[in-house]
Design a protein around this motif. Structure first.
Motif, mmCIF file in Angstrom:
data_model
loop_
_atom_site.group_PDB
_atom_site.id
_atom_site.type_symbol
_atom_site.label_atom_id
_atom_site.label_comp_id
_atom_site.label_asym_id
_atom_site.label_seq_id
_atom_site.Cartn_x
_atom_site.Cartn_y
_atom_site.Cartn_z
ATOM 1 N N TYR A 110 28.415 -101.082 -16.098
ATOM 2 C CA TYR A 110 27.823 -100.801 -18.030
ATOM 3 C C TYR A 110 27.695 -99.628 -17.617
ATOM 4 C CZ TYR A 110 24.774 -101.401 -22.083
ATOM 5 O OH TYR A 110 24.348 -101.329 -23.396
ATOM 6 N N TYR A 111 28.429 -98.718 -18.605
ATOM 7 C CA TYR A 111 28.971 -97.053 -18.838
ATOM 8 C C TYR A 111 27.531 -97.048 -20.186
ATOM 9 C CZ TYR A 111 31.295 -93.466 -19.318
ATOM 10 O OH TYR A 111 31.606 -91.384 -19.573
ATOM 11 N N VAL A 112 27.193 -96.275 -18.565
ATOM 12 C CA VAL A 112 25.863 -95.799 -20.234
ATOM 13 C C VAL A 112 26.204 -94.304 -21.066
ATOM 14 C CG1 VAL A 112 23.322 -95.396 -20.603
ATOM 15 C CG2 VAL A 112 24.895 -97.310 -18.187
ATOM 16 N N ASN A 113 26.260 -94.527 -21.571
ATOM 17 C CA ASN A 113 25.996 -93.207 -23.018
ATOM 18 C C ASN A 113 24.949 -92.411 -23.269
ATOM 19 O OD1 ASN A 113 26.764 -90.681 -24.910
ATOM 20 N ND2 ASN A 113 28.238 -92.672 -26.120
ATOM 21 N N ASP A 114 24.017 -91.579 -21.950
ATOM 22 C CA ASP A 114 23.160 -90.928 -22.483
ATOM 23 C C ASP A 114 23.541 -90.063 -23.015
ATOM 24 O OD1 ASP A 114 24.307 -90.472 -19.841
ATOM 25 O OD2 ASP A 114 22.566 -89.068 -19.140
ATOM 26 N N MET A 115 24.368 -89.493 -23.456
ATOM 27 C CA MET A 115 24.532 -87.668 -23.559
ATOM 28 C C MET A 115 25.477 -87.217 -25.114
ATOM 29 S SD MET A 115 26.881 -86.284 -20.623
ATOM 30 C CE MET A 115 25.447 -84.410 -20.930
ATOM 31 N N GLY A 116 25.549 -88.873 -25.561
ATOM 32 C CA GLY A 116 26.189 -88.913 -27.362
ATOM 33 C C GLY A 116 25.401 -88.671 -27.949
ATOM 34 N N ASP A 130 22.848 -80.795 -32.500
ATOM 35 C CA ASP A 130 23.432 -80.323 -31.464
ATOM 36 C C ASP A 130 23.705 -78.819 -30.583
ATOM 37 O OD1 ASP A 130 25.951 -81.151 -32.505
ATOM 38 O OD2 ASP A 130 26.380 -79.292 -34.551
ATOM 39 N N GLU A 131 22.716 -78.940 -30.796
ATOM 40 C CA GLU A 131 21.498 -77.974 -29.245
ATOM 41 C C GLU A 131 20.719 -78.693 -28.197
ATOM 42 O OE1 GLU A 131 20.107 -74.577 -27.540
ATOM 43 O OE2 GLU A 131 21.793 -74.483 -28.977
ATOM 44 N N LEU A 132 21.011 -80.199 -29.216
ATOM 45 C CA LEU A 132 20.149 -80.357 -27.880
ATOM 46 C C LEU A 132 20.645 -81.079 -27.185
ATOM 47 C CD1 LEU A 132 17.620 -82.622 -30.488
ATOM 48 C CD2 LEU A 132 16.761 -81.329 -28.617
ATOM 49 N N ILE A 133 21.927 -81.811 -27.589
ATOM 50 C CA ILE A 133 23.197 -81.693 -27.162
ATOM 51 C C ILE A 133 23.392 -80.961 -26.025
ATOM 52 C CG2 ILE A 133 25.354 -82.872 -26.876
ATOM 53 C CD1 ILE A 133 25.040 -84.042 -29.893
ATOM 54 N N ARG A 134 24.069 -79.869 -26.030
ATOM 55 C CA ARG A 134 24.007 -78.764 -25.198
ATOM 56 C C ARG A 134 22.962 -78.380 -23.815
ATOM 57 N NH1 ARG A 134 26.557 -76.577 -29.923
ATOM 58 N NH2 ARG A 134 24.671 -75.430 -30.528
ATOM 59 N N SER A 135 21.676 -78.465 -25.320
ATOM 60 C CA SER A 135 20.491 -78.298 -23.854
ATOM 61 C C SER A 135 20.543 -79.649 -22.986
ATOM 62 C CB SER A 135 19.138 -78.455 -24.160
ATOM 63 O OG SER A 135 18.600 -77.119 -24.858
ATOM 64 N N TYR A 136 20.675 -80.803 -23.386
ATOM 65 C CA TYR A 136 20.528 -81.671 -22.268
ATOM 66 C C TYR A 136 21.781 -81.865 -20.764
ATOM 67 C CZ TYR A 136 20.761 -86.228 -20.083
ATOM 68 O OH TYR A 136 20.486 -87.400 -19.548
ATOM 69 N N GLU A 137 23.439 -81.414 -21.250
ATOM 70 C CA GLU A 137 24.245 -80.995 -20.864
ATOM 71 C C GLU A 137 24.518 -79.651 -19.672
ATOM 72 O OE1 GLU A 137 28.849 -80.877 -20.797
ATOM 73 O OE2 GLU A 137 28.051 -81.149 -22.338
ATOM 74 N N ASN A 138 23.427 -79.039 -20.335
ATOM 75 C CA ASN A 138 23.004 -78.073 -19.108
ATOM 76 C C ASN A 138 21.757 -77.808 -18.453
ATOM 77 O OD1 ASN A 138 24.829 -76.231 -20.473
ATOM 78 N ND2 ASN A 138 23.376 -75.064 -21.824
ATOM 79 N N GLY A 139 21.233 -79.364 -18.505
ATOM 80 C CA GLY A 139 19.985 -80.419 -17.742
ATOM 81 C C GLY A 139 18.884 -79.822 -17.902
ATOM 82 N N GLU A 140 18.141 -79.468 -19.099
ATOM 83 C CA GLU A 140 17.058 -79.493 -19.167
ATOM 84 C C GLU A 140 16.836 -80.172 -20.606
ATOM 85 O OE1 GLU A 140 17.356 -76.123 -22.535
ATOM 86 O OE2 GLU A 140 18.873 -75.044 -21.305
ATOM 87 N N LEU A 141 15.771 -81.181 -20.836
ATOM 88 C CA LEU A 141 15.172 -82.035 -21.953
ATOM 89 C C LEU A 141 15.490 -83.507 -20.253
ATOM 90 C CD1 LEU A 141 15.809 -80.653 -25.194
ATOM 91 C CD2 LEU A 141 13.858 -80.550 -24.139
#
Length: 560
Positions: free
Chosen positions: A156-162, A213-224
């Motif tokens: 099951y591929y979990v889309n947690d960054m969408g 969009d800012e939340l997406i960037r933050s999560y990709e950068n290891g935040e939140l």
């Protein structure tokens, strides 16, 4: 067993062809439309005719004159250009019935490992019937492949960054919402209600898209990470509970973010940059015109953050490196994306995925949307199925206790849903209709009833496996119909696994149940002259139906 007799017939034909000094051709068999025309037929005379410059009818007559009748056959005939073999059911039936055990139909182990990804619904709410076809096709295919000897690992591929997850996180951070405050017993339903609410809010305030969009960037950068992962884990908890009710369990849940965190996405980009297909114009993308794909594959946003497509490539490369066969179950709207993935995987040196596309399920009143809140959740579907099954069983069985009724209703309700979806070829569009899915006179309930009827009959006869076929028993026509179908089961399993089509098993089970019900009606069992042979037929049908239903993730009740 049918494969055995095919091999015997093929061997006898090869010897006949060789003795005539005819050129060797590929010998394939088909089942004649009418049993009066035989059990196996071949058209090799057509192929030989073009090579020998002779009439195919004459070739057929010449060949059968040289055929030495193999074991399990009573005769072989030429019918025009066809060569037809007739099985000797007196000897064949005994051999077949003795070969059917509790594991009947299972094929020998294969060396290939399969990674099969299915369901993979976004964790932004409960599963709805728009997801269920993916889950049921995927789980049934995994079961069939395992039974056919493959080593299968389900993902099951979990889309947690969408964007959907970022929207939910935004709602928790900005709308003063707490998931525990939402109505519902399951976390996936609570999250689905928040997601719907955030969608409504954003429609009125579209400028807030930048904050998402800012939340997406933050999560990709290891935040939140804590809040993102909490949302996803809670939603997956609810989804797993639903899947369990459907008898579906994945071996692994692979999180999308894994491929960003471990550097896989970066490695994919570096590999693709070394090809001459990479382009950069505000965003990084692949030019796929050389692959006859007009639409380029975007790899990064203008700010350099990854996209779903990039992470999906990293995931496919991971699967490719860890198995022999990659299988994806996807909706038909993913065809362009799959072509892009195939081209990119070729550039990356990975395996092309095998993709089973399916058409969508719709409600009679139209399509569904989680965003608009227009859907029937799988939980609601299961509750309704059980409720309807309870009502039907109460009408039929006044003698059962409520606990027994509910147990049967669970098996029948889940079976009805799974079978209703599995029975159709995935390319066919499906409109979900309650009256069809839960019809007790046809479909899964009739197959389960055939199994229950067999169990009841065997119990009444005090059947045990020491029963032997005695006397000069030769099966009658209704018995032959059942025996023909029993013999086909391993071949149906093989064909279903080979073609990746689960509906072949579903259709086979309906045929077997129909043949058994006809046998039950016209061939007396207990007290008959051939009670032993007929009880063995009943037992072998029971075993085969049970195994077949298990391949579709459906339980076989012993009473209904």
């Amino acid at each position: 067993m049918i494969k055995t007799v095919e091999d015997l017939a093929r061997k006898s034909l090869k010897k006949a062809i060789s003795s005539l000094d005819y050129p060797m051709v590929d010998i394939r068999f088909e089942e004649p439309p009418n049993p009066e025309l035989g059990d196996l037929a071949t058209t090799i005379s057509f192929e030989l005719a073009s090579k020998l410059k002779k009439n195919p009818v004459e070739i057929s007559k010449t060949i059968i004159g040289m055929v030495k009748l193999p074991k399990f056959f009573e005769r072989v005939e030429a019918n025009g250009p066809y060569i037809n073999f007739f099985i000797d059911y007196q000897s064949f039936s005994r051999e077949l019935l003795n070969s059917i055990d509790e594991d009947y139909g299972r094929l020998s182990k294969k060396s290939e490992k399969v990674i099969l990804e299915h369901t993979s619904a976004n964790p932004n709410g409960p599963l709805h019937i728009g997801h269920i076809r993916n889950a049921i096709i995927g789980d049934s295919l995994a079961r069939i492949l395992k039974f056919a000897g493959y080593n299968v690992e389900t993902h099951y591929y979990v889309n947690d960054m969408g964007r959907q997850i970022a929207m939910i996180v935004w709602g928790l951070l900005n709308l003063q919402k707490n998931l525990a405050d939402y109505h519902g017993d399951k976390w996936d339903h609570k999250i689905g209600r928040l997601y719907f609410e955030v969608n409504q809010y954003l429609e009125k305030n579209p400028k807030l898209k930048d904050e998402i969009d800012e939340l997406i960037r933050s999560y990709e950068n290891g935040e939140l990470e804590k809040i993102f992962q909490e949302v996803v884990k809670k939603c997956l908890q609810g989804i797993k509970e639903t899947l369990k009710e459907l008898h579906i369990k994945h071996d692994k849940f692979i999180w999308e973010s894994k491929f960003v965190r471990d550097g896989s996405v970066k490695n994919v980009l570096e590999k693709l940059k070394k090809t001459h297909y990479i382009r950069e114009d505000d965003v990084l993308y692949l030019d796929l015109e050389d692959f006859d794909i007009d639409k380029e594959l975007i790899l990064t946003r203008s700010d350099g953050t990854s996209l779903y497509s990039t992470r999906d490539l990293a995931y496919h490369l991971y699967k490719s490196n860890n198995c022999d066969i990659v299988i994806d179950i996807l909706g038909s709207d993913h065809k362009l994306a799959v072509r892009q993935i195939e081209a990119a995987m070729e550039l990356l040196g990975g395996k092309r995925p095998e993709v089973i596309f399916y058409e969508f399920i719709t409600l009679p009143e139209g399509s569904m949307s989680t965003r608009r809140g227009v859907f029937v959740s799988v939980d609601d579907l299961l509750d309704e199925a059980r409720s309807r099954a309870v009502k039907e069983i109460k009408k039929r069985r006044k003698d059962l206790k409520m606990a027994e009724i509910e147990d049967i209703a669970d098996k029948v309700g889940v079976g009805a849903i799974r079978y209703y979806i599995a029975r159709l070829s995935p390319e066919k569009h499906l409109v979900f209709k309650w009256d069809e899915a839960l019809n007790f006179e046809m479909g899964c309930a009739s197959i389960q009833y055939a199994h229950a009827r067999a169990c009841k009959l065997l119990k009444k006869a005090l059947f045990n496996n020491d029963v032997k076929i005695e006397g000069e028993w030769a099966p009658d026509e209704t018995e032959k119909d059942v025996i023909r179908l029993l013999a086909k089961f391993p071949k149906v399993v093989e064909e279903s696994a080979k073609t990746r089509r689960v509906h072949l098993i579903a259709q086979y089970l309906q045929e077997l149940a129909n043949a058994f019900n006809k046998f039950y009606k016209f061939s007396p069992v207990i007290g008959s002259e051939f009670e032993g042979a007929r009880l063995i037929i009943v037992d072998r049908v029971r075993k085969t139906i049970k195994n077949g239903l298990k391949l579709l993730g459906i339980e076989a009740p012993t009473m209904m």
